[in-house]
Design an enzyme around this catalytic site. Structure first.
Site, PDB file in Angstrom:
ATOM      1  N   ASP A  70       0.811  -1.226   0.000  1.00 65.54           N
ATOM      2  CA  ASP A  70       0.000   0.000   0.000  1.00 65.54           C
ATOM      3  C   ASP A  70       0.839   1.268   0.000  1.00 65.54           C
ATOM      4  OD1 ASP A  70       0.977  -0.490   2.531  1.00 65.54           O
ATOM      5  OD2 ASP A  70      -0.957  -0.575   3.532  1.00 65.54           O
ATOM      6  N   ASP A 139      -7.490  -2.541  14.471  1.00 65.60           N
ATOM      7  CA  ASP A 139      -8.877  -2.859  14.123  1.00 65.60           C
ATOM      8  C   ASP A 139      -8.943  -4.073  13.192  1.00 65.60           C
ATOM      9  OD1 ASP A 139      -7.741  -1.746  11.892  1.00 65.60           O
ATOM     10  OD2 ASP A 139      -9.225  -0.143  11.636  1.00 65.60           O
ATOM     11  N   HIS A 141      -7.158  -4.373  10.389  1.00 69.66           N
ATOM     12  CA  HIS A 141      -6.899  -4.106   8.970  1.00 69.66           C
ATOM     13  C   HIS A 141      -5.608  -4.768   8.513  1.00 69.66           C
ATOM     14  CE1 HIS A 141      -4.791  -0.197  10.258  1.00 69.66           C
ATOM     15  NE2 HIS A 141      -3.923  -0.689   9.407  1.00 69.66           N
ATOM     16  N   GLU A 146      -9.608  -1.612   5.483  1.00 69.13           N
ATOM     17  CA  GLU A 146     -10.244  -1.280   6.758  1.00 69.13           C
ATOM     18  C   GLU A 146     -11.519  -2.111   6.953  1.00 69.13           C
ATOM     19  OE1 GLU A 146      -8.808   0.565   8.848  1.00 69.13           O
ATOM     20  OE2 GLU A 146      -8.033   2.439   8.032  1.00 69.13           O
TER      21      GLU A 146
HETATM   22  C1  GLP Z   1      -0.347   0.470   8.617  1.00 69.62           C
HETATM   23  C2  GLP Z   1      -0.038  -0.395   7.392  1.00 69.62           C
HETATM   24  C3  GLP Z   1      -0.285  -1.866   7.679  1.00 69.62           C
HETATM   25  C4  GLP Z   1       0.346  -2.263   9.000  1.00 69.62           C
HETATM   26  C5  GLP Z   1      -0.236  -1.451  10.116  1.00 69.62           C
HETATM   27  C6  GLP Z   1       0.285  -1.825  11.494  1.00 69.62           C
HETATM   28  O1  GLP Z   1      -1.682   0.818   8.695  1.00 69.62           O
HETATM   29  N1  GLP Z   1      -0.781   0.001   6.255  1.00 69.62           N
HETATM   30  O2  GLP Z   1       0.241  -2.632   6.610  1.00 69.62           O
HETATM   31  O3  GLP Z   1       0.152  -3.639   9.240  1.00 69.62           O
HETATM   32  O4  GLP Z   1       0.066  -0.087   9.860  1.00 69.62           O
HETATM   33  O5  GLP Z   1       1.522  -1.236  11.712  1.00 69.62           O
HETATM   34  P1  GLP Z   1       2.457  -1.524  12.950  1.00 69.62           P
HETATM   35  O6  GLP Z   1       3.218  -2.758  12.595  1.00 69.62           O
HETATM   36  O7  GLP Z   1       3.354  -0.327  13.040  1.00 69.62           O
HETATM   37  O8  GLP Z   1       1.581  -1.716  14.144  1.00 69.62           O
END
Ligand code: GLP
Length: 243
Positions: A70, A139, A141, A146
């Site tokens: 993404d 959440d 995702h 989402e």
């Molecule tokens: C972002 C990314 C996700 C990732 C999430 C959690 O929203 N788009 O791909 O899994 O963050 O990130 P973290 O590993 O920093 O908790």
């Protein structure tokens, strides 16, 4: 129902090393493999390991191809909070992967439909994703898919939820600076990957990990779809493991 494999590490560091083993094995048997890569803080120990292992001569990224999950809408590749920048800084600049073999959605795309279509086509041309790395949001995702009333299929534009903006504001000066939309692979794109590794660390993720893999398959918990994928390994640390 398929059986998700769980590997429970002592800490985030060890989880990173164990997940890196899965990458190392694949790259060694399939040097031109297609890796699906992720951003966020959870994958960082994996990337540090992979950089170290290439320096030690254990793996070779020169033929590897990659496609990222993404990107924030509106951020240029050289914007310090863009996911392209993140990948350059935390992985690509330190390994032998060829720049033309790395793919991140174009945050500045004006023809969004064309960009998303081309993204899917590139994955298809490359023969699909061999190994997709995922983190998980609080959440549930995955990538930027989402909670919704359905599982989105292909690469598309999404509006980020307040919860995600809140969680990701730590990387920006304020919540106002966090882009409100993003481009993301769809749930279908992710589910088409041949193999999936999810990295989950820290007590803050325990609740959502439980909901995702021990709850119902529900688009309000996007990661729960992974229960239907035949080859998922969750590498977590003791703090995140719900039992
Ligand atoms: C972002 C990314 C996700 C990732 C999430 C959690 O929203 N788009 O791909 O899994 O963050 O990130 P973290 O590993 O920093 O908790």
């Amino acid at each position: 129902m398929f059986h998700t494999r769980f590997i429970v590490a002592e800490n985030a560091q060890e989880a990173g090393a164990l997940a890196a083993d899965i990458f190392e094995n694949l790259i060694n048997v399939k040097p031109a493999c297609v890796l699906g890569l992720a951003t966020g803080s959870s994958p960082l120990p994996i990337y540090a390991e992979l950089i170290k292992r290439e320096k030690e001569g254990k793996i070779d990224f020169s033929r590897v191809r990659s496609v990222n999950l993404d990107e924030y809408k509106g951020l240029a590749p050289d914007h310090e909070q863009s996911y392209r920048y993140f990948m350059q800084e935390n992985l690509f600049n330190h390994i032998s992967i060829k720049p033309e073999n790395t793919t991140v959605p174009d945050g500045l795309a004006t023809d969004v439909d064309a960009m998303c279509k081309a993204y899917e086509e590139r994955i298809e041309e490359w023969g699909g994703i061999d190994l997709q790395l995922l983190g998980i949001g609080h959440d549930g995702h995955i990538a930027f898919n989402e909670p919704e009333d359905h599982f989105p299929k292909m690469t598309h534009e999404v509006k980020l939820t307040e919860m995600t903006i809140e969680a990701n504001k730590r990387f920006f000066n304020s919540a106002d600076e966090v882009p409100k939309s993003a481009f993301t692979m769809g749930i279908g794109t992710i589910m088409n990957a041949k193999k999936i590794v999810m990295i989950v660390t820290g007590a803050g993720k325990k609740e959502i990990l439980k909901k995702s893999f021990w709850g119902n398959v529900d688009p309000q918990v996007p990661a729960s779809i992974l229960q239907l994928h035949p080859d998922v390994t969750v590498v977590c640390d003791k703090d995140a493991y719900p039992f």
